[in-house]
Design a protein around this motif. Structure first.
Motif, PDB file in Angstrom:
ATOM      1  N   TRP A 136       0.904  -1.235   0.050  1.00 32.24           N
ATOM      2  CA  TRP A 136       0.029   0.069  -0.079  1.00 32.24           C
ATOM      3  C   TRP A 136       0.753   1.372  -0.026  1.00 32.24           C
ATOM      4  O   TRP A 136       0.205   2.278  -0.010  1.00 32.24           O
ATOM      5  N   GLY A 137       2.051   1.083  -0.063  1.00 31.40           N
ATOM      6  CA  GLY A 137       2.956   2.360   0.061  1.00 31.40           C
ATOM      7  C   GLY A 137       3.848   2.560  -1.109  1.00 31.40           C
ATOM      8  O   GLY A 137       3.889   2.093  -1.902  1.00 31.40           O
ATOM      9  N   SER A 138       4.953   3.332  -0.394  1.00 30.15           N
ATOM     10  CA  SER A 138       6.049   3.650  -1.533  1.00 30.15           C
ATOM     11  C   SER A 138       6.594   2.622  -2.175  1.00 30.15           C
ATOM     12  O   SER A 138       7.018   2.517  -3.481  1.00 30.15           O
TER      13      SER A 138
ATOM     14  N   GLY B 262       5.499  -0.312  -3.195  1.00 29.90           N
ATOM     15  CA  GLY B 262       4.711  -0.835  -4.252  1.00 29.90           C
ATOM     16  C   GLY B 262       4.962   0.290  -5.540  1.00 29.90           C
ATOM     17  O   GLY B 262       4.817  -0.104  -6.818  1.00 29.90           O
ATOM     18  N   THR B 263       4.732   1.546  -4.953  1.00 26.71           N
ATOM     19  CA  THR B 263       5.346   2.411  -6.350  1.00 26.71           C
ATOM     20  C   THR B 263       6.261   2.305  -7.015  1.00 26.71           C
ATOM     21  O   THR B 263       6.544   2.529  -8.193  1.00 26.71           O
ATOM     22  N   MET B 264       7.224   2.116  -6.261  1.00 24.84           N
ATOM     23  CA  MET B 264       8.889   1.864  -6.660  1.00 24.84           C
ATOM     24  C   MET B 264       8.684   0.954  -7.695  1.00 24.84           C
ATOM     25  O   MET B 264       9.481   0.834  -8.575  1.00 24.84           O
ATOM     26  N   LEU B 265       8.137  -0.430  -7.433  1.00 21.86           N
ATOM     27  CA  LEU B 265       8.259  -1.587  -8.396  1.00 21.86           C
ATOM     28  C   LEU B 265       7.599  -1.099  -9.680  1.00 21.86           C
ATOM     29  O   LEU B 265       8.288  -1.538 -10.643  1.00 21.86           O
ATOM     30  N   ALA B 266       6.503  -0.301  -9.569  1.00 21.54           N
ATOM     31  CA  ALA B 266       5.916   0.028 -10.941  1.00 21.54           C
ATOM     32  C   ALA B 266       6.994   1.022 -11.455  1.00 21.54           C
ATOM     33  O   ALA B 266       6.952   0.908 -12.736  1.00 21.54           O
ATOM     34  N   ALA B 267       7.376   2.043 -10.739  1.00 26.53           N
ATOM     35  CA  ALA B 267       8.322   2.882 -11.233  1.00 26.53           C
ATOM     36  C   ALA B 267       9.541   2.306 -12.117  1.00 26.53           C
ATOM     37  O   ALA B 267       9.813   2.721 -13.249  1.00 26.53           O
ATOM     38  N   ARG B 268       9.949   1.400 -11.278  1.00 23.30           N
ATOM     39  CA  ARG B 268      11.337   0.674 -12.079  1.00 23.30           C
ATOM     40  C   ARG B 268      10.846  -0.131 -13.034  1.00 23.30           C
ATOM     41  O   ARG B 268      11.683  -0.269 -13.915  1.00 23.30           O
ATOM     42  N   THR B 269       9.871  -0.824 -13.206  1.00 21.84           N
ATOM     43  CA  THR B 269       9.532  -1.522 -14.380  1.00 21.84           C
ATOM     44  C   THR B 269       9.255  -0.615 -15.373  1.00 21.84           C
ATOM     45  O   THR B 269       9.509  -0.957 -16.807  1.00 21.84           O
ATOM     46  N   LEU B 270       8.469   0.519 -15.350  1.00 19.86           N
ATOM     47  CA  LEU B 270       8.073   1.439 -16.380  1.00 19.86           C
ATOM     48  C   LEU B 270       9.466   2.167 -16.881  1.00 19.86           C
ATOM     49  O   LEU B 270       9.367   2.398 -18.093  1.00 19.86           O
ATOM     50  N   HIS B 271      10.433   2.281 -16.110  1.00 22.62           N
ATOM     51  CA  HIS B 271      11.782   2.610 -16.635  1.00 22.62           C
ATOM     52  C   HIS B 271      12.381   1.555 -17.314  1.00 22.62           C
ATOM     53  O   HIS B 271      12.678   2.067 -18.609  1.00 22.62           O
ATOM     54  N   GLY B 272      12.170   0.396 -17.073  1.00 19.07           N
ATOM     55  CA  GLY B 272      12.763  -0.586 -17.846  1.00 19.07           C
ATOM     56  C   GLY B 272      12.050  -0.979 -19.309  1.00 19.07           C
ATOM     57  O   GLY B 272      12.754  -1.295 -20.361  1.00 19.07           O
ATOM     58  N   TRP B 273      10.786  -0.574 -19.188  1.00 17.71           N
ATOM     59  CA  TRP B 273      10.116  -0.825 -20.607  1.00 17.71           C
ATOM     60  C   TRP B 273      10.144   0.520 -21.556  1.00 17.71           C
ATOM     61  O   TRP B 273      10.252   0.323 -22.722  1.00 17.71           O
ATOM     62  N   THR B 274      10.319   1.700 -20.846  1.00 22.21           N
ATOM     63  CA  THR B 274      10.219   2.872 -21.506  1.00 22.21           C
ATOM     64  C   THR B 274      11.637   3.531 -21.863  1.00 22.21           C
ATOM     65  O   THR B 274      11.982   4.245 -22.621  1.00 22.21           O
ATOM     66  N   GLY B 275      12.469   3.386 -20.775  1.00 21.17           N
ATOM     67  CA  GLY B 275      13.624   4.049 -20.691  1.00 21.17           C
ATOM     68  C   GLY B 275      13.749   5.414 -20.311  1.00 21.17           C
ATOM     69  O   GLY B 275      14.533   6.297 -20.527  1.00 21.17           O
ATOM     70  N   GLU B 276      12.682   5.818 -19.930  1.00 18.42           N
ATOM     71  CA  GLU B 276      12.389   7.335 -19.705  1.00 18.42           C
ATOM     72  C   GLU B 276      12.874   7.663 -18.329  1.00 18.42           C
ATOM     73  O   GLU B 276      12.360   6.819 -17.318  1.00 18.42           O
TER      74      GLU B 276
ATOM     75  N   LEU C  46      12.100   6.563   1.732  1.00 11.92           N
ATOM     76  CA  LEU C  46      12.019   5.393   2.680  1.00 11.92           C
ATOM     77  C   LEU C  46      13.013   5.492   3.450  1.00 11.92           C
ATOM     78  O   LEU C  46      12.916   4.913   4.520  1.00 11.92           O
ATOM     79  N   LEU C  47      14.279   5.759   3.092  1.00  8.36           N
ATOM     80  CA  LEU C  47      15.603   5.750   3.859  1.00  8.36           C
ATOM     81  C   LEU C  47      15.544   6.639   4.780  1.00  8.36           C
ATOM     82  O   LEU C  47      16.075   6.413   6.143  1.00  8.36           O
ATOM     83  N   ALA C  48      14.862   7.885   4.659  1.00  7.01           N
ATOM     84  CA  ALA C  48      14.755   8.807   5.906  1.00  7.01           C
ATOM     85  C   ALA C  48      13.828   8.435   6.802  1.00  7.01           C
ATOM     86  O   ALA C  48      14.090   8.890   8.132  1.00  7.01           O
ATOM     87  N   ARG C  49      13.041   7.325   6.529  1.00  6.04           N
ATOM     88  CA  ARG C  49      11.949   7.000   7.676  1.00  6.04           C
ATOM     89  C   ARG C  49      12.395   5.610   8.314  1.00  6.04           C
ATOM     90  O   ARG C  49      11.656   5.047   9.022  1.00  6.04           O
ATOM     91  N   ARG C  50      13.611   5.121   7.958  1.00  4.05           N
ATOM     92  CA  ARG C  50      14.043   3.975   8.457  1.00  4.05           C
ATOM     93  C   ARG C  50      14.566   4.339  10.151  1.00  4.05           C
ATOM     94  O   ARG C  50      15.343   5.369  10.378  1.00  4.05           O
ATOM     95  N   ASP C  51      14.211   3.335  10.970  1.00  3.71           N
ATOM     96  CA  ASP C  51      14.322   3.930  12.441  1.00  3.71           C
ATOM     97  C   ASP C  51      15.921   3.297  13.024  1.00  3.71           C
ATOM     98  O   ASP C  51      16.701   2.870  12.018  1.00  3.71           O
ATOM     99  N   HIS C  52      16.141   3.518  14.186  1.00  5.94           N
ATOM    100  CA  HIS C  52      17.679   3.470  14.572  1.00  5.94           C
ATOM    101  C   HIS C  52      17.771   1.942  14.649  1.00  5.94           C
ATOM    102  O   HIS C  52      19.165   1.753  14.653  1.00  5.94           O
ATOM    103  N   GLU C  53      16.939   1.017  14.438  1.00  7.89           N
ATOM    104  CA  GLU C  53      17.212  -0.497  14.423  1.00  7.89           C
ATOM    105  C   GLU C  53      17.296  -0.853  12.942  1.00  7.89           C
ATOM    106  O   GLU C  53      17.254  -2.224  12.901  1.00  7.89           O
ATOM    107  N   GLY C  54      17.253   0.026  12.024  1.00  6.72           N
ATOM    108  CA  GLY C  54      16.907  -0.533  10.614  1.00  6.72           C
ATOM    109  C   GLY C  54      15.642  -0.869  10.303  1.00  6.72           C
ATOM    110  O   GLY C  54      15.797  -1.548   9.116  1.00  6.72           O
TER     111      GLY C  54
END
Length: 242
Positions: free
Chosen positions: A2-4, A6-20, A34-42
């Motif tokens: 439901w979050g980022s 999943g959006t990243m999976l779609a964006a990465r795939t579209l980059h592979g398909w279109t090269g854009e 996402l990396l900014a929201r990682r807590d002190h335990e990873g």
């Protein structure tokens, strides 16, 4: 789901398909957030269905799914993230007589309040193996795959699907084959596929109609069966869209 990530999976795939480049830019924007929201335990915190926030471990709503999305494109964080993820999964693993499982939540008990132990793709050993195999400790991988096999196919309550049913668990067996090359894992995955196809057939006969959902219906079961024919361990959407 439901979050980022999943959006990243779609964006990465579209980059592979279109090269854009705009799709890779979208991927990087979510990765930085996402990396900014990682807590002190990873770990990352999820809040599902408006309930209490928790730090889930599985691929559908938790840690290994987020890590998987972040590792689709190499960055300065990639190697450290792999090492951190492997160490965290080793700490969280519950090992007994050589068999391995993971709790629903980081630091949690294996059994939930209802006395249930999750052993499915979305939560538990099958999903960890199917998603984290490239960096997971080999003994943990084999112990988790063996537990998945010994537990057998899911019953009617969970069903045949790839989210929390027989086919989803079967992907862990396919992944074990991919990682080890041992034919017994491919044979075991194919046995799960035959069982899942029969489950789907019986469900259709009982309901008088099919269920066409990817994650909980016949579509996912069909994709798993095809993957077993091809010895292809890639999980739908998470690993591949073809």
């Amino acid at each position: 789901m439901w979050g980022s990530p999943g959006t990243m999976l779609a964006a990465r795939t579209l980059h592979g398909w279109t090269g854009e480049e705009r799709w890779l830019d979208a991927w990087r924007e979510s990765a930085e957030a996402l990396l900014a929201r990682r807590d002190h335990e990873g770990l990352w915190t999820q809040q599902l269905f408006g309930g209490e926030p928790h730090r889930h471990l599985g691929p559908a709503h938790g840690f290994v799914g987020i890590v998987h999305a972040l590792l689709q494109v190499e960055g300065d964080w990639s190697e450290g993230l792999r090492q951190d993820a492997a160490e965290l999964l080793a700490r969280e693993a519950v090992v007994e007589d050589g068999l391995v499982n993971w709790p629903l939540r980081a630091g949690g008990e294996l059994e939930n309040a209802r006395g249930e132990i999750r052993l499915q793709w979305c939560h538990g050993a099958p999903g960890v193996v199917a998603t984290a195999a490239p960096y997971l400790d080999e003994q943990l991988l084999l112990g988790a795959a063996e537990l998945t096999w010994r537990a057998g196919a899911h019953g009617a309550e969970k069903g045949a699907g790839i989210c929390h049913g027989t086919a989803g668990n079967g992907y862990a067996l396919l992944r074990a084959f991919e990682q080890t090359g041992a034919e017994r894992w491919l044979d075991r995955a194919r046995r799960f596929a035959v069982h899942a196809l029969r489950q789907a057939e019986l469900d259709r006969a009982e309901a008088g109609r099919g269920r066409y959902s990817l994650f909980t219906g016949e579509l996912g079961v069909a994709l798993f069966a095809a993957a077993c024919l091809d010895a292809d361990a890639r999980f739908p959407v998470v690993d591949a869209w073809d």
